[in-house]
Every structure is written in structure tokens, then in C-alpha cells.
Design a protein around this motif. Sequence first.
Motif, short mmCIF file in Angstrom:
data_model
loop_
_atom_site.label_atom_id
_atom_site.label_comp_id
_atom_site.label_asym_id
_atom_site.label_seq_id
_atom_site.Cartn_x
_atom_site.Cartn_y
_atom_site.Cartn_z
N LEU A 65 0.84 -1.20 0.00
CA LEU A 65 0.00 0.00 0.00
C LEU A 65 0.87 1.25 0.00
O LEU A 65 0.57 2.21 -0.71
CB LEU A 65 -0.92 0.00 1.22
CG LEU A 65 -2.08 -0.98 1.15
CD1 LEU A 65 -2.79 -1.05 2.49
CD2 LEU A 65 -3.06 -0.57 0.06
N ASN A 73 2.30 1.84 -3.52
CA ASN A 73 1.31 2.38 -4.45
C ASN A 73 0.97 3.82 -4.15
O ASN A 73 0.77 4.63 -5.04
CB ASN A 73 0.03 1.54 -4.42
CG ASN A 73 0.15 0.32 -5.30
OD1 ASN A 73 1.01 0.26 -6.15
ND2 ASN A 73 -0.68 -0.65 -5.06
N SER A 130 -0.84 6.81 -10.87
CA SER A 130 -1.25 6.10 -12.08
C SER A 130 -1.95 7.06 -13.01
O SER A 130 -1.87 6.97 -14.20
CB SER A 130 -2.16 4.93 -11.72
OG SER A 130 -3.28 5.42 -11.02
N GLY A 141 -5.35 9.21 -14.67
CA GLY A 141 -6.46 8.75 -15.49
C GLY A 141 -6.22 9.15 -16.92
O GLY A 141 -5.75 10.23 -17.22
N GLY A 142 -6.52 8.26 -17.83
CA GLY A 142 -6.49 8.62 -19.23
C GLY A 142 -5.11 8.83 -19.77
O GLY A 142 -4.92 9.56 -20.74
N ASP A 168 -2.42 10.38 -18.55
CA ASP A 168 -1.69 11.61 -18.28
C ASP A 168 -0.25 11.31 -17.92
O ASP A 168 0.02 10.42 -17.12
CB ASP A 168 -2.34 12.34 -17.10
CG ASP A 168 -3.34 13.35 -17.61
OD1 ASP A 168 -3.85 14.12 -16.80
OD2 ASP A 168 -3.61 13.35 -18.81
N VAL A 171 3.63 20.49 -16.72
CA VAL A 171 2.71 20.33 -17.85
C VAL A 171 2.27 18.88 -17.96
O VAL A 171 3.08 17.96 -17.94
CB VAL A 171 3.41 20.75 -19.16
CG1 VAL A 171 2.45 20.62 -20.34
CG2 VAL A 171 3.93 22.17 -19.05
N THR A 172 0.95 18.67 -18.04
CA THR A 172 0.41 17.36 -18.36
C THR A 172 -0.43 17.50 -19.61
O THR A 172 -0.56 18.58 -20.16
CB THR A 172 -0.46 16.81 -17.22
OG1 THR A 172 -1.63 17.63 -17.11
CG2 THR A 172 0.29 16.81 -15.90
N ASP A 173 -1.03 16.40 -20.06
CA ASP A 173 -1.89 16.48 -21.25
C ASP A 173 -3.09 17.40 -21.00
O ASP A 173 -3.63 17.97 -21.93
CB ASP A 173 -2.42 15.09 -21.61
CG ASP A 173 -1.31 14.16 -22.06
OD1 ASP A 173 -1.49 12.93 -21.96
OD2 ASP A 173 -0.26 14.67 -22.51
N GLN A 174 -3.49 17.51 -19.73
CA GLN A 174 -4.74 18.19 -19.44
C GLN A 174 -4.56 19.57 -18.86
O GLN A 174 -5.47 20.39 -18.94
CB GLN A 174 -5.56 17.33 -18.46
CG GLN A 174 -6.97 17.80 -18.24
CD GLN A 174 -7.83 16.78 -17.51
OE1 GLN A 174 -7.43 15.64 -17.34
NE2 GLN A 174 -9.00 17.20 -17.08
N ALA A 175 -3.43 19.87 -18.25
CA ALA A 175 -3.34 21.14 -17.54
C ALA A 175 -1.90 21.61 -17.41
O ALA A 175 -0.95 20.84 -17.51
CB ALA A 175 -3.95 20.99 -16.14
N ALA A 222 -5.26 28.74 -17.15
CA ALA A 222 -5.93 28.51 -18.43
C ALA A 222 -6.53 29.83 -18.88
O ALA A 222 -6.97 30.63 -18.05
CB ALA A 222 -7.03 27.45 -18.29
N LEU A 239 5.83 24.08 -24.66
CA LEU A 239 4.88 23.34 -23.83
C LEU A 239 4.22 22.19 -24.56
O LEU A 239 3.48 21.41 -23.97
CB LEU A 239 3.78 24.27 -23.30
CG LEU A 239 4.25 25.46 -22.47
CD1 LEU A 239 3.05 26.29 -22.01
CD2 LEU A 239 5.04 25.00 -21.26
N GLU A 240 4.43 22.09 -25.88
CA GLU A 240 3.73 21.06 -26.64
C GLU A 240 4.36 19.69 -26.43
O GLU A 240 5.54 19.58 -26.13
CB GLU A 240 3.75 21.42 -28.14
CG GLU A 240 3.12 22.81 -28.40
CD GLU A 240 1.61 22.79 -28.40
OE1 GLU A 240 1.02 23.11 -29.42
OE2 GLU A 240 1.02 22.43 -27.37
#
Lengths: 166, 167
Positions: free
Chosen positions: B28, B31, B37, B39-40, B42, B126-130, B140, B166-167
Motif C-alpha cells: 500500500l 502504491n 497512475s 487517469g487517461g 496523463d 505540464v500534463t496532457d490536461q493542464a 488557463a 509546452l507542446e
Amino acid sequence: MKLIDRNGRLFGKISVIDVLVLAVVAVIAVALYVKTNHRDITSTANIDTPITYQLQVEGARTYVADALQEGDLIYEQERDTGGSLGKIVDIQRSEGTRFTEFDDGTIESAVPAEDCVNLLLTVEGKGLISDSGYMLNRVYSLGVNSARTLCTKYVNFVATVVSIMP
Amino acid sequence: MEREKFRLRLNLFDSIVLVLALAAGIFLAWNFLGASSGGGGDTAVPARTVRYTINFTRWRAGTSSLIEEGDLLVDSVKNYELGHVVSVETVPSTTLLLDKTNRRYVLVTAPGREDVRVTVEAPCTVTDQAITVGGGYTIAVSGYTYIRGEGYMASGPIVSIEREGLE
């Protein structure tokens, strides 16, 4: 033979406390196993049906519209989307208008708005198509006329789903 | 009377329980403390630098001189560091209002007021989402910010984010 003897041992062999701890550890282990393997099972399911849909952004300020570009990935802030809701593949711009209620008791759906732009975004996503509808990434319900606050990495915006083209 | 020396005695079942409990705890902890991990799919990228512009709205005319390059801007709600000022530009303060007579929205200039376009530079993740700065503040375009500067306060939307790098 008593169920629990005077020393607190079950059938005189193992402590009741030990049994309880073993049970808790076993439950945790089973839960972790199920959680880990549940993802593997769903990941092998086919979720690759392309779904193309269009979003309308109405009356957005020019600086918001400029921040949206083809190739950007779309997400929703407030719900679990299971990943990106798709990639913007086309953007069409037109003169900005806004839905407005007036004090004289009238409503106009397209009042011209200075320094604003209307956008029609075409988005390509992936998901499931069934009799009950469209599910992007198996978890996100997609329906015409749903208005959501969406985002890309660079901008937040409000958009309405206006068409779905499987 | 001498006290008996304490001896730790573990029977078989106690030993099994102890080993299992330790293994569960280590698993535990691994993890929980390990890489998220997410989501999606990232994937977080090591820290970079982002330049973005905030529109300080409706400042009293002439007060933009308080803002200097190098000033540290901080989110006044939760004290996230938003970055340092790299440039300042003053423009007439405008507001989008509904002209009920002519039934259209018009951009109106506010007399005696100015908008200040402040470009800020900050380390970011930077992540894929934010894109986040200051260890947890998501930036944003169109996001409204509440700012504490060095001797001044401001509020207004983020109006642009430079994409380079940032891309």
C-alpha cells in the motif's frame, strides 16, 4: 471442547485476535487483486469505435477563441472523462452572438456581440456506440444539446454538443 | 524478586499474521507514495517555464506604474506563487455590455480606468490536461485570477498562454 477457551483461543488453538487480523488482511488482499485485475480486463475491451461530434461555442471573447487550435485535446473539468474526449480536427469561426433575454419580455437567440466569436468545433473521439447512446472512453455520456464546461491544456470554455456523427 | 527477562515469543500464526500485515503495508505504501497512475494516460513532464498574460481589470488610471518587472505575483486566495512580471502594457479599460436600445453587445470604455496586460513567467508542470504553476495552481485562458503583488492587488482573466516549449 469450547468454541473459545478461557485464554481467548478459538477451539483452544488460535487466538481470536489473530483470526480477526487475518480476516482483515485477506479482505485487503482480495480487494487489491480485484482492483488491479479489473483494470486489465476492461483495458482489453474494444473501445476504439471512432465518434465524431461537433461542439458550438457561442459568443466567446476573441482571446478565448484564439486559444483554441486544431490538434488540441479536450477534457471536462468536473466529471471523470476516462481521458481525453477527443481531438479538435476543425474549427469554423463566425461573427459572435449571444442568447439574450430582454427586460421587455422578449428573447433573441443571436444578439450580435462585439469582440466575440462563435465557433463550431469538430472533435474526433473514441468510445462505444450502443442502443442507449454514445459513450466516449466507456464512461462519458455524449448527447446532443448537452452544455458543458470543457477545457484544453490552454483554455476553459463552455460548449454545447450540436451533432454526433458516428 | 527478580523480574523475568522479557522474551518475544511468536507462535506460527502470529508469525504468519505479522508477515502478511507487513507485506500489505509495504504494498500500500509503495502504491500510495509511488508515481501516480493518473487517469487517461496523463504523463507529467519535468518542470518547464511558461509565459502567460493576465489582464488586470479596471485599475485607476496611472496606477499601473506600481507594477515593475520582476515583481512576484501571488494568488491571494491560496497563496500559490503565480510567477514574476516580465512586461507590463496599459490599454483602455473595456467591458462588454448589452446595449438594450440597439439590441447588441458592445465594448465600452470605462472613463478614468485602465486595463493592464501583465505578462508573467513561472516554472510550471505540464500534463496532457493542464498547466500548473506554484506547485498546484492551474492556469488557463479565461480563468479568473485574484492576485497580490508587491504593494498592489488585482483581479482579471488570463488572456493568453504562450505555447512555445509546452507542446
